[in-house]
Every structure is written in C-alpha cells, then in structure tokens.
Design a protein around this motif. Structure first.
Motif, PDB file in Angstrom:
ATOM      1  N   PHE A 221       0.849  -1.185   0.000  1.00 49.63           N
ATOM      2  CA  PHE A 221       0.000   0.000   0.000  1.00 49.63           C
ATOM      3  C   PHE A 221       0.889   1.240   0.000  1.00 49.63           C
ATOM      4  O   PHE A 221       2.098   1.140   0.228  1.00 49.63           O
ATOM      5  CB  PHE A 221      -0.913  -0.003   1.234  1.00 49.63           C
ATOM      6  N   TRP A 222       0.301   2.410  -0.187  1.00 49.04           N
ATOM      7  CA  TRP A 222       1.144   3.604  -0.256  1.00 49.04           C
ATOM      8  C   TRP A 222       1.780   3.957   1.080  1.00 49.04           C
ATOM      9  O   TRP A 222       2.786   4.664   1.118  1.00 49.04           O
ATOM     10  CB  TRP A 222       0.373   4.795  -0.831  1.00 49.04           C
ATOM     11  N   TRP A 223       1.237   3.435   2.189  1.00 48.82           N
ATOM     12  CA  TRP A 223       1.843   3.701   3.501  1.00 48.82           C
ATOM     13  C   TRP A 223       2.815   2.609   3.931  1.00 48.82           C
ATOM     14  O   TRP A 223       3.529   2.768   4.909  1.00 48.82           O
ATOM     15  CB  TRP A 223       0.748   3.844   4.563  1.00 48.82           C
ATOM     16  N   GLY A 224       2.841   1.484   3.246  1.00 48.64           N
ATOM     17  CA  GLY A 224       3.733   0.392   3.607  1.00 48.64           C
ATOM     18  C   GLY A 224       3.082  -0.959   3.393  1.00 48.64           C
ATOM     19  O   GLY A 224       2.126  -1.099   2.620  1.00 48.64           O
ATOM     20  N   ASP A 225       3.561  -1.980   4.111  1.00 49.47           N
ATOM     21  CA  ASP A 225       3.062  -3.339   3.936  1.00 49.47           C
ATOM     22  C   ASP A 225       2.050  -3.769   4.997  1.00 49.47           C
ATOM     23  O   ASP A 225       1.381  -4.788   4.831  1.00 49.47           O
ATOM     24  CB  ASP A 225       4.229  -4.339   3.975  1.00 49.47           C
ATOM     25  N   ASP A 226       1.946  -3.033   6.076  1.00 49.51           N
ATOM     26  CA  ASP A 226       1.106  -3.435   7.199  1.00 49.51           C
ATOM     27  C   ASP A 226      -0.335  -3.017   6.962  1.00 49.51           C
ATOM     28  O   ASP A 226      -0.664  -1.822   6.957  1.00 49.51           O
ATOM     29  CB  ASP A 226       1.634  -2.800   8.487  1.00 49.51           C
ATOM     30  N   LEU A 227      -1.222  -4.013   6.797  1.00 49.05           N
ATOM     31  CA  LEU A 227      -2.634  -3.718   6.560  1.00 49.05           C
ATOM     32  C   LEU A 227      -3.242  -2.918   7.698  1.00 49.05           C
ATOM     33  O   LEU A 227      -4.050  -2.007   7.474  1.00 49.05           O
ATOM     34  CB  LEU A 227      -3.411  -5.025   6.363  1.00 49.05           C
ATOM     35  N   THR A 228      -2.883  -3.237   8.954  1.00 45.74           N
ATOM     36  CA  THR A 228      -3.518  -2.571  10.091  1.00 45.74           C
ATOM     37  C   THR A 228      -3.246  -1.067  10.109  1.00 45.74           C
ATOM     38  O   THR A 228      -4.030  -0.306  10.682  1.00 45.74           O
ATOM     39  CB  THR A 228      -3.040  -3.190  11.424  1.00 45.74           C
ATOM     40  N   GLU A 229      -2.170  -0.634   9.451  1.00 45.65           N
ATOM     41  CA  GLU A 229      -1.904   0.789   9.368  1.00 45.65           C
ATOM     42  C   GLU A 229      -2.869   1.487   8.399  1.00 45.65           C
ATOM     43  O   GLU A 229      -2.891   2.717   8.307  1.00 45.65           O
ATOM     44  CB  GLU A 229      -0.462   1.042   8.932  1.00 45.65           C
ATOM     45  N   GLY A 230      -3.678   0.688   7.710  1.00 43.35           N
ATOM     46  CA  GLY A 230      -4.675   1.262   6.811  1.00 43.35           C
ATOM     47  C   GLY A 230      -5.937   1.706   7.522  1.00 43.35           C
ATOM     48  O   GLY A 230      -6.807   2.350   6.909  1.00 43.35           O
ATOM     49  N   LYS A 231      -6.066   1.387   8.807  1.00 46.85           N
ATOM     50  CA  LYS A 231      -7.255   1.806   9.545  1.00 46.85           C
ATOM     51  C   LYS A 231      -7.347   3.326   9.559  1.00 46.85           C
ATOM     52  O   LYS A 231      -6.406   4.018   9.902  1.00 46.85           O
ATOM     53  CB  LYS A 231      -7.201   1.279  10.977  1.00 46.85           C
ATOM     54  N   GLY A 232      -8.498   3.831   9.144  1.00 42.50           N
ATOM     55  CA  GLY A 232      -8.682   5.275   9.084  1.00 42.50           C
ATOM     56  C   GLY A 232      -8.069   5.921   7.869  1.00 42.50           C
ATOM     57  O   GLY A 232      -7.991   7.152   7.792  1.00 42.50           O
ATOM     58  N   ARG A 233      -7.633   5.092   6.886  1.00 42.96           N
ATOM     59  CA  ARG A 233      -6.987   5.635   5.683  1.00 42.96           C
ATOM     60  C   ARG A 233      -7.758   5.364   4.402  1.00 42.96           C
ATOM     61  O   ARG A 233      -7.693   6.145   3.458  1.00 42.96           O
ATOM     62  CB  ARG A 233      -5.576   5.047   5.510  1.00 42.96           C
ATOM     63  N   PHE A 234      -8.464   4.203   4.353  1.00 45.64           N
ATOM     64  CA  PHE A 234      -9.100   3.859   3.079  1.00 45.64           C
ATOM     65  C   PHE A 234     -10.355   3.021   3.285  1.00 45.64           C
ATOM     66  O   PHE A 234     -10.617   2.487   4.356  1.00 45.64           O
ATOM     67  CB  PHE A 234      -8.110   3.184   2.128  1.00 45.64           C
ATOM     68  N   ASN A 235     -11.151   2.921   2.218  1.00 46.36           N
ATOM     69  CA  ASN A 235     -12.454   2.267   2.239  1.00 46.36           C
ATOM     70  C   ASN A 235     -12.412   1.019   1.355  1.00 46.36           C
ATOM     71  O   ASN A 235     -12.335   1.124   0.130  1.00 46.36           O
ATOM     72  CB  ASN A 235     -13.511   3.260   1.739  1.00 46.36           C
ATOM     73  N   ILE A 236     -12.445  -0.159   2.003  1.00 46.73           N
ATOM     74  CA  ILE A 236     -12.533  -1.417   1.268  1.00 46.73           C
ATOM     75  C   ILE A 236     -13.510  -2.321   2.007  1.00 46.73           C
ATOM     76  O   ILE A 236     -14.253  -1.872   2.876  1.00 46.73           O
ATOM     77  CB  ILE A 236     -11.156  -2.103   1.104  1.00 46.73           C
ATOM     78  N   SER A 237     -13.521  -3.611   1.682  1.00 54.05           N
ATOM     79  CA  SER A 237     -14.413  -4.542   2.354  1.00 54.05           C
ATOM     80  C   SER A 237     -14.032  -4.634   3.827  1.00 54.05           C
ATOM     81  O   SER A 237     -12.919  -5.011   4.175  1.00 54.05           O
ATOM     82  CB  SER A 237     -14.307  -5.928   1.698  1.00 54.05           C
ATOM     83  N   SER A 238     -14.971  -4.269   4.698  1.00 58.39           N
ATOM     84  CA  SER A 238     -14.675  -4.214   6.126  1.00 58.39           C
ATOM     85  C   SER A 238     -15.913  -4.607   6.918  1.00 58.39           C
ATOM     86  O   SER A 238     -16.890  -5.105   6.359  1.00 58.39           O
ATOM     87  CB  SER A 238     -14.204  -2.802   6.507  1.00 58.39           C
TER      88      SER A 238
END
Length: 365
Positions: A221-238
């Motif tokens: 991802f643009w912030w790195g490899d850690d999915l959990t760092e995507g919390k509050g960053r993007f909208n996908i299946s959740s």
C-alpha cells in the motif's frame, strides 16, 4: 480472474488558479483549482518527474492471496501486475486530489447535455443486486452484481442517498474522456489552461507513480506493507453492514469498520487518507480508469495502445480496488482490464490528470 465489464456550451464563471500555474517550475504539492460554478471546483496537485517501482514481488502476491489478503488463489490475476521493475516519469503532471465527484460530473452534464453510455437507448450498467443474500450456494458462487438498464451515475442502486461529494460511478471510459475534453475546453476558454497541457485520464504509469506517493520501494500500500496501518486511511471490504441488513461483505474483510458498506465521500479520511503526494483514496473506494489499453503481462513506462499505429484503446486499465474488494485486491500494484470502452459499473470511477497531450482513440470492439 478478470472481472467482466463489457459540445459546445461556455460557463461564465471565475477560475481561481494558484500562482504556480504561471510559474515556470511548479513545485511538488502546488495546486490548481478551477471553479465550475455552483460552489463546485476541481483541484489538481502537482507531481514532479521521478522514478518508482512498477509491479509486485512474489511475496506480495502470496500475501494478497493468503488469509489476510483474501484474494482468490489459483487464478492468473496477480500475474497482470508483473515483476518489480524501475520506471521513470519524465514529465511532471497535475493529478486530481480526489476522484471526480457526482457534483463535478453533474456540472459537466448541465453544461453540455451529455448523455452517458448507460443512459443511451439499450444502454446498461452493472449495479448491486439487492436480492443477493449469499456468496456460496449449492449451485455455485453467486456474485452480488447485476446488469441494469434503469440505473446510471444519477442513481447507482446503492439504496442510500448519493451525495455530490461521492465519486461519480456508472460512467464509462468514453464518458470519462468526454468529461476531460469538456474540462480542457472550459479551462482553455477561461485562459487558464497551461500551454501544451490538457485534462485527460492519467496514463497507467502516471497513476502507479502517483499512487505510491513518492515512495521508491515496492510496498503493498502507499503507507507500507502493514494492513492494520490502513485503519482510518481507506475504504474497502470491512465490518460494515449493508444498508438495512445485518450482513457484511463476504470473504476477507479488514477487522475494523471504515464507516461505509459502499463508497465513501471523497477525501473522507482527511490528511491520514492522503499519500505522500497529497492524493486521497488512491487505494480503495472505487476503481480508477487510466488512459492505457490493458496488457495482461504488466504496465508500461509509456502509454500503451492496442494498435500502436492507430493509437486505439478497446480495453482500458483500471487500478486501485474498490469498496467491495478484499485487502489483497486494493493494493498499489493491482490492475485489471475492463471489457470495453462503453462499459460502466457502480464500483468504477476516475480522477483527472492535467498533463502533456496524449492521443488515444476509444474503439468499441
């Protein structure tokens, strides 16, 4: 597996342009904002020339099809990304801060009387099927999408109100090209179009470079490899319930709520949802079309055509994933081929690029 996807009116408005428009050397992060009237504007952000890595590693592909990534294993979809390879962007360009919104697209339609492909006689688009109640059944996999002749960008059949701040979806490659041509003429008519540039879709390499936000390495991802760092960053299946129901999207989900079962308003996550170039929603929310024709062996440094002599595009490339996608399908490297230039879908949208002129011809196969 590939997802099946098969003027003249002048606005009298003021155009607000930052001083960098006239500058000989715009700097990263400079912006241009064109006022389209009715409190609606388009903002583009300057991205300087540079190099980046296109494609994905075997480790990334394995993660994408693993438990956390959740993409369907055993298909050739990840092979479309190609192996990591350095690419160079020679010309700086301006990229839409966000995906084109319903409000922006409405101004285009009001100004021109344009009728989208989905709204044409015998036209159709792909939308959510509200009768869908399960993914797996004895008869096989049932996808939650259906062909509709009665829906369009005006009403994508989400079952929730669509605001002007939502991305415009159910628009085709041809519709997107028409919007860009109008925006170019609109800015040219106001004396606000930089010489030698046009509004258009980004090339695939421009999009991929912009998505990584200036990173030189190849991360998921643009912030790195850690999915959990995507919390509050993007909208996908959740973990978000579908409207009026107690069901979430099937298969792999992020273990948090992003606040939306379908698409979110653009730039919903603020600064945390913007990458290093200041672009919002580059992963997730809606798929974004690029100018290029789809090559299943991987993306290209230069604009790729189906016919190099004729400069034709019959099967556009889309990037970035969408609100329905599992994490493995919403990475920087993910790319798909669309069925045709007239195809539209409630998962697909676009953002504009202001860059050097690129000649393409959309052709229905």
């Amino acid at each position: 597996m590939l997802r099946i996807m098969s003027i003249t009116f002048v606005l009298t408005v003021s155009v607000y342009v930052c001083s960098s428009l006239r500058a000989e050397s715009p700097q990263q992060g400079d912006t241009i904002r064109a006022n389209l009237g009715k409190r609606t504007s388009v903002e583009v952000v300057y991205i300087p020339p540079g190099d980046f890595v296109m494609g994905s590693t075997p480790e990334e592909k394995a993660w994408a099809t693993g438990i956390e990534g959740g993409a369907q294993a055993g298909t050739d979809r990840e092979s479309y990304e190609g192996d990591p390879r350095p690419l160079k962007i020679d010309d700086g360009f301006w990229m839409g801060r966000t995906e084109v919104t319903v409000g922006q697209f409405r101004r285009f339609v009001e100004a021109t009387g344009y009728v989208t492909d989905a709204e044409q006689p015998q036209g159709w688009t792909q939308v959510f099927d509200h009768s869908w109640d399960r993914y797996f059944s004895k008869s096989g996999i049932r996808h939650p999408w259906k062909k509709s002749e009665s829906h369009s960008w005006r009403d994508p059949n989400f079952g929730i109100p669509v605001r002007d701040s939502h991305p415009a979806v159910c628009v085709s490659y041809q519709d997107m090209q028409a919007f860009c041509r109008w925006l170019t003429k609109h800015e040219e008519g106001n004396g606000s179009l930089p010489e030698g540039l046009e509004y258009r879709l980004p090339t695939e390499s421009e999009w991929a470079y912009a998505c990584r936000g200036g990173r030189k390495d190849s991360t998921y991802f643009w912030w790195g490899d850690d999915l959990t760092e995507g919390k509050g960053r993007f909208n996908i299946s959740s973990v978000d319930f579908l409207p009026g129901r107690d069901m979430v999207w099937p298969l792999a989900n992020t273990p948090w709520s992003d606040g939306y079962a379908f698409m979110s308003p653009v730039d919903r996550y603020g600064k945390k949802g913007r990458n290093g170039f200041g672009l919002a929603d580059m992963c997730g929310n809606v798929w974004e079309f690029t100018l290029d024709h789809f090559d299943p062996t991987g993306g290209h440094e230069k604009l790729y055509y189906a016919d190099e002599d004729g400069k034709t595009v019959t099967r556009p490339v889309c990037r970035g994933g969408n609100y329905f996608d599992v994490p493995g399908n919403a990475r920087c490297a993910v790319r798909l081929g669309i069925l045709g230039v007239q195809y539209s879908d409630s998962r697909d949208g676009f953002r504009v690029c202001l860059g050097v002129v690129k000649e393409t011809t959309a052709m229905i196969r």
